[in-house]
Design a protein around this motif. Structure first.
Motif, PDB file in Angstrom:
ATOM      1  N   ARG A  75      32.146 -47.574  12.951  1.00  0.00           N
ATOM      2  CA  ARG A  75      31.806 -47.012  13.816  1.00  0.00           C
ATOM      3  C   ARG A  75      30.669 -46.637  14.958  1.00  0.00           C
ATOM      4  O   ARG A  75      30.262 -46.652  16.321  1.00  0.00           O
ATOM      5  CB  ARG A  75      32.947 -45.619  13.343  1.00  0.00           C
ATOM      6  CG  ARG A  75      34.241 -45.413  12.853  1.00  0.00           C
ATOM      7  CD  ARG A  75      34.636 -44.507  12.854  1.00  0.00           C
ATOM      8  NE  ARG A  75      35.802 -45.124  12.474  1.00  0.00           N
ATOM      9  CZ  ARG A  75      37.088 -43.828  11.783  1.00  0.00           C
ATOM     10  NH1 ARG A  75      36.504 -42.280  12.188  1.00  0.00           N
ATOM     11  NH2 ARG A  75      38.087 -44.074  11.885  1.00  0.00           N
ATOM     12  N   LEU A  76      29.245 -46.163  14.041  1.00  0.00           N
ATOM     13  CA  LEU A  76      28.245 -45.653  14.442  1.00  0.00           C
ATOM     14  C   LEU A  76      27.693 -47.094  15.380  1.00  0.00           C
ATOM     15  O   LEU A  76      27.357 -47.305  16.650  1.00  0.00           O
ATOM     16  CB  LEU A  76      27.114 -46.113  12.950  1.00  0.00           C
ATOM     17  CG  LEU A  76      26.757 -45.083  12.394  1.00  0.00           C
ATOM     18  CD1 LEU A  76      25.686 -45.127  10.928  1.00  0.00           C
ATOM     19  CD2 LEU A  76      25.767 -43.798  12.856  1.00  0.00           C
ATOM     20  N   LEU A  77      28.074 -48.907  15.074  1.00  0.00           N
ATOM     21  CA  LEU A  77      27.512 -50.025  15.732  1.00  0.00           C
ATOM     22  C   LEU A  77      28.305 -50.293  16.783  1.00  0.00           C
ATOM     23  O   LEU A  77      27.678 -50.538  18.200  1.00  0.00           O
ATOM     24  CB  LEU A  77      28.223 -51.361  14.531  1.00  0.00           C
ATOM     25  CG  LEU A  77      27.067 -51.152  13.481  1.00  0.00           C
ATOM     26  CD1 LEU A  77      27.134 -52.345  12.796  1.00  0.00           C
ATOM     27  CD2 LEU A  77      25.917 -51.236  14.412  1.00  0.00           C
ATOM     28  N   ALA A  78      29.515 -49.762  16.430  1.00  0.00           N
ATOM     29  CA  ALA A  78      30.638 -49.480  17.899  1.00  0.00           C
ATOM     30  C   ALA A  78      29.646 -48.259  18.911  1.00  0.00           C
ATOM     31  O   ALA A  78      30.188 -49.047  20.407  1.00  0.00           O
ATOM     32  CB  ALA A  78      32.340 -48.750  17.838  1.00  0.00           C
ATOM     33  N   ALA A  79      29.876 -47.391  18.371  1.00  0.00           N
ATOM     34  CA  ALA A  79      29.750 -46.005  19.455  1.00  0.00           C
ATOM     35  C   ALA A  79      27.767 -46.328  19.971  1.00  0.00           C
ATOM     36  O   ALA A  79      27.801 -46.124  20.794  1.00  0.00           O
ATOM     37  CB  ALA A  79      29.048 -44.985  18.031  1.00  0.00           C
ATOM     38  N   VAL A  80      27.257 -47.167  19.151  1.00  0.00           N
ATOM     39  CA  VAL A  80      26.289 -47.831  20.126  1.00  0.00           C
ATOM     40  C   VAL A  80      26.014 -48.882  20.793  1.00  0.00           C
ATOM     41  O   VAL A  80      25.869 -48.690  22.148  1.00  0.00           O
ATOM     42  CB  VAL A  80      24.496 -47.373  18.711  1.00  0.00           C
ATOM     43  CG1 VAL A  80      23.820 -48.517  19.533  1.00  0.00           C
ATOM     44  CG2 VAL A  80      24.391 -46.794  17.647  1.00  0.00           C
TER      45      VAL A  80
ATOM     46  N   ARG B 201      32.690 -45.539  -0.867  1.00  0.00           N
ATOM     47  CA  ARG B 201      32.404 -46.973  -0.137  1.00  0.00           C
ATOM     48  C   ARG B 201      33.465 -47.400   0.706  1.00  0.00           C
ATOM     49  O   ARG B 201      32.934 -47.791   2.019  1.00  0.00           O
ATOM     50  CB  ARG B 201      32.711 -48.173  -1.205  1.00  0.00           C
ATOM     51  CG  ARG B 201      31.755 -48.113  -2.254  1.00  0.00           C
ATOM     52  CD  ARG B 201      31.605 -49.178  -2.338  1.00  0.00           C
ATOM     53  NE  ARG B 201      30.169 -48.649  -4.240  1.00  0.00           N
ATOM     54  CZ  ARG B 201      29.353 -49.905  -4.856  1.00  0.00           C
ATOM     55  NH1 ARG B 201      29.449 -50.446  -3.942  1.00  0.00           N
ATOM     56  NH2 ARG B 201      28.405 -49.719  -5.267  1.00  0.00           N
TER      57      ARG B 201
ATOM     58  N   GLY C  64      34.166 -45.858   2.847  1.00  0.00           N
ATOM     59  CA  GLY C  64      34.123 -44.527   3.978  1.00  0.00           C
ATOM     60  C   GLY C  64      32.862 -44.576   4.460  1.00  0.00           C
ATOM     61  O   GLY C  64      32.660 -44.375   5.770  1.00  0.00           O
ATOM     62  N   ALA C  65      32.193 -45.213   4.404  1.00  0.00           N
ATOM     63  CA  ALA C  65      31.004 -45.908   4.106  1.00  0.00           C
ATOM     64  C   ALA C  65      30.947 -46.971   5.376  1.00  0.00           C
ATOM     65  O   ALA C  65      29.992 -47.146   6.214  1.00  0.00           O
ATOM     66  CB  ALA C  65      29.990 -46.347   3.067  1.00  0.00           C
ATOM     67  N   GLN C  66      31.653 -47.794   4.927  1.00  0.00           N
ATOM     68  CA  GLN C  66      31.906 -49.185   5.739  1.00  0.00           C
ATOM     69  C   GLN C  66      32.449 -48.470   7.422  1.00  0.00           C
ATOM     70  O   GLN C  66      32.271 -49.277   7.657  1.00  0.00           O
ATOM     71  CB  GLN C  66      33.049 -50.065   5.511  1.00  0.00           C
ATOM     72  CG  GLN C  66      33.921 -51.503   5.375  1.00  0.00           C
ATOM     73  CD  GLN C  66      32.871 -52.297   4.773  1.00  0.00           C
ATOM     74  OE1 GLN C  66      32.777 -52.230   3.816  1.00  0.00           O
ATOM     75  NE2 GLN C  66      33.027 -53.638   5.830  1.00  0.00           N
ATOM     76  N   ARG C  67      33.451 -47.790   6.858  1.00  0.00           N
ATOM     77  CA  ARG C  67      34.078 -47.412   8.147  1.00  0.00           C
ATOM     78  C   ARG C  67      33.018 -46.381   9.220  1.00  0.00           C
ATOM     79  O   ARG C  67      33.081 -47.093   9.953  1.00  0.00           O
ATOM     80  CB  ARG C  67      35.504 -46.216   8.124  1.00  0.00           C
ATOM     81  CG  ARG C  67      36.283 -46.157   9.142  1.00  0.00           C
ATOM     82  CD  ARG C  67      37.186 -45.500   8.945  1.00  0.00           C
ATOM     83  NE  ARG C  67      37.696 -45.600   7.167  1.00  0.00           N
ATOM     84  CZ  ARG C  67      37.372 -44.080   6.675  1.00  0.00           C
ATOM     85  NH1 ARG C  67      36.847 -42.499   6.934  1.00  0.00           N
ATOM     86  NH2 ARG C  67      38.010 -44.121   5.699  1.00  0.00           N
ATOM     87  N   LEU C  68      32.048 -45.853   8.381  1.00  0.00           N
ATOM     88  CA  LEU C  68      31.357 -44.988   9.394  1.00  0.00           C
ATOM     89  C   LEU C  68      29.874 -46.197   9.918  1.00  0.00           C
ATOM     90  O   LEU C  68      29.382 -46.219  11.323  1.00  0.00           O
ATOM     91  CB  LEU C  68      30.647 -44.427   8.331  1.00  0.00           C
ATOM     92  CG  LEU C  68      28.832 -43.403   8.933  1.00  0.00           C
ATOM     93  CD1 LEU C  68      29.673 -42.667  10.071  1.00  0.00           C
ATOM     94  CD2 LEU C  68      27.700 -42.506   7.589  1.00  0.00           C
ATOM     95  N   ALA C  69      29.862 -47.151   9.528  1.00  0.00           N
ATOM     96  CA  ALA C  69      28.983 -48.317   9.573  1.00  0.00           C
ATOM     97  C   ALA C  69      29.312 -48.684  10.803  1.00  0.00           C
ATOM     98  O   ALA C  69      29.510 -49.053  12.043  1.00  0.00           O
ATOM     99  CB  ALA C  69      28.085 -48.855   7.891  1.00  0.00           C
TER     100      ALA C  69
END
Lengths: 198, 198
Positions: free
Chosen positions: B44-49, B35, B37-42
């Protein structure tokens, strides 16, 4: 490379089966072709992590204290089917007309990996079996070595509580061609043949 | 199944190469085992976008108006290498000793898909070539049919601006995609580039 991009690529590697190259391809794809999809995915990840927990009764994923199936008044509470994963429960739910309840182990007995009865919630299951409501325990673990060992343990648990343990029938898959069936399945199916109708 | 879980599974399908079954497996894995890792991924997706855009000079992904390579005073501004994707640029950067600048098409000429010179930023490139700073244009598009057509077009563009067009040596396997070529081959091909036809 941009630091945020590197972080995104590393972040994508938490996904099972995604290595460095795939993660890179995924990141480029999202940034170049589907930023909206990436944003939506991020929001759904956050919502899922925050709100999805385990059902207090069957241990399947649920947004509520007790999941929809366990809470349904139309399910037969005298039959309990034990599966290894939520995916197994879903497969049974979609393929069969089963109307009983489930118990999801979220794993299988694997002492070497430190996964014992407690990690699979078998203490909770034993209490439930002792409650007297359940009369049959369908043990639908996978037919792997660890799955079979888990099934054996579960059958003992059921007998101790005077609950009848059962296993789904093993044999040739419907529509399967004999030529392509694995040896183990074929030998078992031959050994436990039954009288043909007609 | 929980509605949030269904939404997460559907959300994961924006990833290239991820179908219904893999998305389900990914969702279960994240919820059950990672969980954090999932939060971190979320995140990072938002920051990247939010923060990653295209470099104003080379069109590669960048957090800043001009990317680190374009802004670097130590790169040779008289050589410009045109690639199809950021992954190609990265491969060249990692494999060769190239010290010039890049121009990232983010695609290739493909009139049937509505991708013409304008979509690849070739008007911007033409202006830059006309500026007089660039003396050689290394055309490192993939050696596919569309990549070759794009290369041909780029070579004409270069000649019109009195810039010498070149191609990495034909040591690259035909039909191969630059991103997946081994470093040695790529480095060799870069070292023995020749003048482009067209």
């Amino acid at each position: 490379m941009s630091a945020l991009l590197e972080q995104l690529i590393e972040g994508l590697r938490v996904l099972p089966g995604v290595g460095a190259k795939s993660a890179q391809r995924m990141a480029y794809h999202l940034l170049e072709r589907d930023r909206e999809g990436a944003q939506r995915l991020a929001e759904r990840l956050l919502a899922a992590v925050e709100h999805i927990r385990h059902c207090a009764q069957c241990r399947d994923f649920s947004e509520t204290e007790v999941c929809a199936i366990c809470a349904s008044p139309s399910r037969d509470r005298s039959v309990l089917c034990v599966v290894e994963s939520p995916a197994d429960r879903l497969a049974i739910e979609q393929a069969t007309g089963y109307r009983g309840l489930y118990f999801v182990l979220q794993g299988r007995l694997s002492p070497l990996d430190g996964i014992g009865p407690r990690q699979l919630g078998l203490d909770v299951l034993a209490e439930r079996l002792a409650g007297g409501e359940v009369r049959e325990l369908i043990i639908a673990t996978n037919s792997t070595v660890e799955g079979e060992a888990t099934a054996h343990y579960l059958a003992q648990l059921a007998r101790q509580a005077n609950v009848k343990p059962s296993r789904p029938a093993q044999g040739l898959p419907l529509g399967g061609e004999l030529e392509y069936i694995d040896r183990g399945t074929l030998a078992h199916a031959f050994g436990s043949r039954s009288e043909a109708s007609g």
